[in-house]
Each structure stands twice: as C-alpha cells, then as structure tokens.
Design an enzyme around this catalytic site. Structure first.
Site, short mmCIF file in Angstrom:
data_model
loop_
_atom_site.label_atom_id
_atom_site.label_comp_id
_atom_site.label_asym_id
_atom_site.label_seq_id
_atom_site.Cartn_x
_atom_site.Cartn_y
_atom_site.Cartn_z
N HIS A 63 -10.99 -13.09 -33.34
CA HIS A 63 -9.89 -13.89 -32.80
C HIS A 63 -10.40 -15.31 -32.56
CE1 HIS A 63 -12.02 -12.61 -29.19
NE2 HIS A 63 -11.40 -13.54 -28.49
N ASP A 67 -15.34 -18.75 -27.56
CA ASP A 67 -16.63 -18.06 -27.48
C ASP A 67 -16.87 -17.16 -28.69
OD1 ASP A 67 -14.51 -16.51 -26.35
OD2 ASP A 67 -15.95 -15.14 -25.46
N HIS A 68 -15.90 -17.12 -29.61
CA HIS A 68 -16.06 -16.33 -30.83
C HIS A 68 -16.07 -17.18 -32.10
CE1 HIS A 68 -15.44 -12.28 -28.93
NE2 HIS A 68 -15.02 -13.08 -27.98
N HIS A 140 -5.26 -8.28 -27.01
CA HIS A 140 -6.01 -9.35 -26.34
C HIS A 140 -5.16 -10.56 -25.97
CE1 HIS A 140 -9.56 -11.22 -24.87
NE2 HIS A 140 -9.61 -12.16 -25.79
N ASP A 211 -12.52 -8.40 -28.65
CA ASP A 211 -12.05 -8.45 -27.25
C ASP A 211 -10.71 -7.72 -27.17
OD1 ASP A 211 -14.23 -10.03 -26.93
OD2 ASP A 211 -13.16 -11.73 -26.04
#
Length: 307
Positions: A63, A67-68, A140, A211
């Site tokens: 996604h 932070d990804h 998410h 997530d």
C-alpha cells in the site's frame, strides 16, 4: 529460498528498527531477489547485507503509506549506478505509477534499465514456470494488498544410478527420460521415463499480510503457507486501538496463522512502543495460540526449506 528482513518497524524509523521491507532471496531458484515493500532507507539497509541491487528483479508494494514506499524512488534510481541492467518490475495499488514516475521526473532521474510499473487488482499478478504470485485486498483503510508467493512443484530427480545399473549410460537419452518420454534403446529395449523419476518436490509458499486488521483474505493468502509474515503493530491489550488504526495485535496474527493452517508465523511491523522484553511479550501472546512464532528484527534471516 530465504527471507531477509530489512525493516521491521511501524510508522517511522526507530533506533533499532527501520520501516518495512522484506527481501525474498531466490538466488538458487532464479538468481534474483524480490522485495516486499520499500520503506525509507531500504537501500541503506541493503548496504549491510549481501544483496546486490542489480539482482532485485521485482518489488511488490502492499500500500502507499510512506513507511512502505518512501524508499522506492531512491532504490530505483541507485540501481542504475550499481550494475542494474536487467528489467525491474514494480507492483502496487493504484497510484504507485504516479508516485514513482513523479518522484523520478521532478528529480531529473533517468534509469538505465527497463522499468515496468504495474498497478494491480486482486488475483494473479505474476506467473511463470516457477512461481505464481497472488494479491488480495486487505483491511487497512486505504487500498492495500497482501501477497501469496507460491512456488510450483519441482519435478522429481532422474535416478541415474538405476539407469546405470541396467546399462544406460549418461547422454542425450537422460534428458528425454527426465522429460518423461518413452525411449527405445539401440539394443531394442524400451524404457519409460516415469519409471526412473522420483516424486515431485512440493513447492513452497510464503504469505505477506501487509498492514491490516484481521480479515478473511489474509487467511486465504496464508492457507497452508510454509511461512506467514504478519504485522503485529500492537499487543493484545491494545486490540481496540489496533482496530481503530486498521492494524493487528500479535494475538490476532496468531489466530490468523492457526486458522489458515500455516506452518510458521513471523511477526513484523512492530511499534516502537515495544522494546526489549515488551517484544518478547508480543511473541508470548502469539505463541499461546500459535506456538511456532518468532518476531523478526532488522536483518533477521529465515530459510524456507522444502518439507
């Protein structure tokens, strides 16, 4: 097939955990590496490993939270200067193409290798004669996917010793027999390849939750997986908070692993609020439900062996 965790933290970088990225090392299988997510400083984490950026063949993004993905433009750019000539394919939800192309464009970056960006939906996102990768939507709050990587069964080995015992010497005939063909020898004997091939080796399966709150699609992705990599942002005492933020507790991750009949659970995406013994508590909470559980840490490695 090996897993190498480049970042195991949640939200923002911490002193002991960088943000999310996992490398699936397929060096024996296809001489390449696949990444799952690419948080900030992933390429810096790679410097502390044996991974060569030019070997990275595919990057699967779950996604578009920072932070990804914030490490993606830098890694894609640097790969050009580190011997990367082979194609790189990036998979991710709608918006990944705009995000990456904009970052490269405004920074004046021109990659020197074929770069393919695929915006995915649910279903098969990649398949060849070795692997099939499936994506499913997870819970998410924004478009997000989990992934299932399934290795196809490997044909059994040819029993060369048995062939030698009946007087069949190594040569082109071995390849025909290995292909399962029926062969007539010079002396008139007919032998069948199937009689000299061992049983197929079962393909391995690894699942990535991304997530997510607990959901049926993660269970489907993790069904009978050799390894389930599942986020564990919160402890069981914060179950309500986890739900509010579209995350899972370690206990919920264990429940998913158990219900999916996975073989091993690796917890990741661990909040910085949990340090030292607190992380052990997360593991203990999960082990009470699913005993074969570990918590990943940055640079943790796990070999996925054939069973």
């Amino acid at each position: 097939m090996e897993l190498l965790f480049l970042g195991t933290g949640a939200g923002i970088p911490a002193k002991t955990r960088n943000v999310t990225s996992v490398a699936l090392k397929l060096l024996e299988e296809r001489r390449s590496v696949w990444l799952f997510d690419c948080g900030e400083a992933t390429q810096h984490q790679i410097l502390h490993t044996s991974i060569k950026p030019r070997k990275i063949e595919k990057i699967f993004i779950t996604h578009l939270h920072g932070d990804h993905v914030y490490g993606l433009p830098g890694l894609v750019s640097s790969r050009s200067f580190q011997g990367g000539e082979g194609p790189l394919t990036v998979y991710g939800p709608q918006g990944i193409k705009t995000f990456l192309e904009t970052a490269l464009d405004v920074s004046g970056t021109h990659v020197t290798y074929p770069l393919v960006i695929k915006e995915i939906g649910e279903g098969t996102v990649f398949e060849d004669d070795q692997f099939i990768v499936t994506a499913r939507s997870v819970s998410h709050g924004i478009p997000a996917f989990g992934y299932r990587v399934q290795e196809k069964d490997v044909p059994g080995a040819l029993d060369a010793e048995a062939l030698k015992e009946i007087g069949v010497s190594p040569g082109p005939v071995y390849q025909k027999l290995k292909n399962g063909e029926t062969v007539t020898l010079e002396d008139g004997r007919t032998i069948h390849g199937a009689d000299f091939i061992g049983p197929p080796k079962k393909g391995r399966i690894v699942a990535f939750s991304g997530d997510t709150r607990p959901c049926e699609n993660v269970k489907r992705l993790a069904e009978k997986a050799d390894v389930l990599i599942h986020e564990a942002t919160f402890a069981k005492g914060d179950r309500e908070l986890a739900g509010d933020y579209y995350h899972s507790t370690s206990e919920q991750a264990a429940e998913t692993a158990r219900e999916a009949c996975a073989k091993k659970l690796i917890l990741t995406h661990i909040s910085a609020r949990y340090q030292g013994e607190n992380v052990l508590e997360l593991v203990d909470e999960a082990k009470a439900i699913f005993p074969d559980t570990v918590a990943a840490f940055d640079f943790y490695e796990h070999e996925i062996k054939r069973t």
